[in-house]
Design an enzyme around this catalytic site. Structure first.
Site, PDB file in Angstrom:
ATOM      1  N   MET A   1     -11.900   4.895  -1.484  1.00 26.60           N
ATOM      2  CA  MET A   1     -12.661   5.191  -0.262  1.00 26.60           C
ATOM      3  C   MET A   1     -13.330   6.535  -0.480  1.00 26.60           C
ATOM      4  SD  MET A   1      -9.799   3.776   2.350  1.00 26.60           S
ATOM      5  CE  MET A   1      -8.548   3.804   1.082  1.00 26.60           C
TER       6      MET A   1
ATOM      7  N   ASP B   1      -6.916  -5.998   4.011  1.00 27.32           N
ATOM      8  CA  ASP B   1      -6.240  -4.697   4.071  1.00 27.32           C
ATOM      9  C   ASP B   1      -6.433  -4.073   5.449  1.00 27.32           C
ATOM     10  OD1 ASP B   1      -5.205  -2.165   3.544  1.00 27.32           O
ATOM     11  OD2 ASP B   1      -6.896  -1.524   2.307  1.00 27.32           O
TER      12      ASP B   1
ATOM     13  N   SER C   1       0.841  -1.198   0.000  1.00 27.54           N
ATOM     14  CA  SER C   1       0.000   0.000   0.000  1.00 27.54           C
ATOM     15  C   SER C   1       0.875   1.246   0.000  1.00 27.54           C
ATOM     16  CB  SER C   1      -0.897   0.003   1.236  1.00 27.54           C
ATOM     17  OG  SER C   1      -1.566   1.242   1.308  1.00 27.54           O
TER      18      SER C   1
ATOM     19  N   MET D   1     -11.921  -5.425   4.720  1.00 24.57           N
ATOM     20  CA  MET D   1     -11.170  -4.421   5.481  1.00 24.57           C
ATOM     21  C   MET D   1     -10.992  -4.919   6.914  1.00 24.57           C
ATOM     22  SD  MET D   1     -10.184  -1.907   3.682  1.00 24.57           S
ATOM     23  CE  MET D   1      -9.523  -0.925   5.027  1.00 24.57           C
TER      24      MET D   1
ATOM     25  N   MET E   1      -8.829   8.653  -0.952  1.00 26.07           N
ATOM     26  CA  MET E   1      -9.787   9.054   0.106  1.00 26.07           C
ATOM     27  C   MET E   1     -10.297  10.461  -0.170  1.00 26.07           C
ATOM     28  SD  MET E   1      -7.601   7.866   3.406  1.00 26.07           S
ATOM     29  CE  MET E   1      -6.704   6.307   3.446  1.00 26.07           C
TER      30      MET E   1
ATOM     31  N   HIS F   1      -7.968   1.456  -4.505  1.00 27.82           N
ATOM     32  CA  HIS F   1      -8.910   1.233  -3.406  1.00 27.82           C
ATOM     33  C   HIS F   1      -9.618   2.566  -3.176  1.00 27.82           C
ATOM     34  CE1 HIS F   1      -9.518   0.313   1.170  1.00 27.82           C
ATOM     35  NE2 HIS F   1     -10.647   0.363   0.505  1.00 27.82           N
TER      36      HIS F   1
END
Ligand code: DX5
Ligand code: ZN
Length: 231
Positions: free
Chosen positions: A81, A188, A22, A150, A50, A79
């Site tokens: 978010m 994750d 990550s 998650m 994010m 990913h």
């Protein structure tokens, strides 16, 4: 960029374990140097986007992604978010995404969102927050290349692994096996060398690790140690 492997080529390799460092834990003042340390051992990169709405934090977006794409040959798994992520699928593809993982909690029409990712030729995955039960993906599972469990509440790196995530992985693995689906399980949050074996035994296929890899004195050696646990 020529020579980049696609997610389906990577997944088609049918490995026991895929490593997805990550980038959130990288030193952004010297990102290229951090990437160079992981490039030989990573199967793909995990890219945490994010928006300050779906999660309290704001991270990074297209310019950084394009910069990573220009120096790495690994697939980029986004990913997302963010709220209503389907607004940006095409834009992420243009910026070099290979697969997109969106949160089930952030979309109204997950079936449609997964189909639009397939139509764009992208790997398609859904992520579940710790408080979201596994049974909710039952019907859309055949449309998923991956499901991301998650194991922390999303928003920040460096958090503690939530133990009941192991049971969620086991539960999902049993369903995937029983229905003979080709769907990888990704985990994750708080993934470390010390809990990786338990995660693999529970049924995880893709390990995302940020802090453990990029705060390690030797990220390549850390990734090799993860790899050895999957042998
Ligand atoms: C958290 C992110 C994670 C994060 C993991 O919201 O989705 O990908 O980078 O970081 P570590 O491995 O430090 O828990
Ligand atoms: Zn993530």
């Amino acid at each position: 960029m020529e020579g980049i492997m696609t997610i389906s080529e990577i997944v088609g390799a049918n490995k026991k374990l895929y490593l997805s460092p990550s980038l959130l834990a990288c030193n952004f003042a010297n990102l290229q140097a951090d990437l160079a340390k992981a490039e030989a051992e990573a199967d793909m990169y995990h890219f945490d986007v994010m928006d300050g709405l779906f999660v309290p934090n704001i991270s990074f977006g297209f310019p950084l992604m394009e910069a990573v794409r220009s120096v790495s040959k690994k697939p980029l798994d986004m990913h997302l978010m963010i709220e209503a992520p389907e607004r940006y699928f095409e834009r992420f593809k243009q910026a070099g995404a290979d697969s997109i993982t969106f949160h089930l909690e952030a979309v109204k029409h997950p079936d449609q969102a997964l189909r639009s990712l397939h139509n764009l030729g992208l790997g398609a995955a859904v992520a579940l927050n710790p408080g979201t039960p596994v049974c909710i993906v039952k019907d859309i599972l055949p449309l998923c290349d991956m499901v991301l469990i998650m194991s922390v509440n999303p928003g920040y790196g460096g958090q503690k692994f939530i133990d009941y995530s192991l049971d969620k992985i086991k539960e999902l693995k049993a369903v995937i096996r029983e229905r003979k689906l080709r769907c990888l399980i990704e985990v994750d949050g708080g993934v470390k060398l010390h809990n990786a074996k338990a995660l693999l035994e529970a049924g995880a296929d893709v390990l995302v690790a940020g802090t453990e890899v990029f705060h390690h004195a030797d990220p390549a050696s850390c990734l090799r140690q993860f790899r050895a646990l999957g042998e």
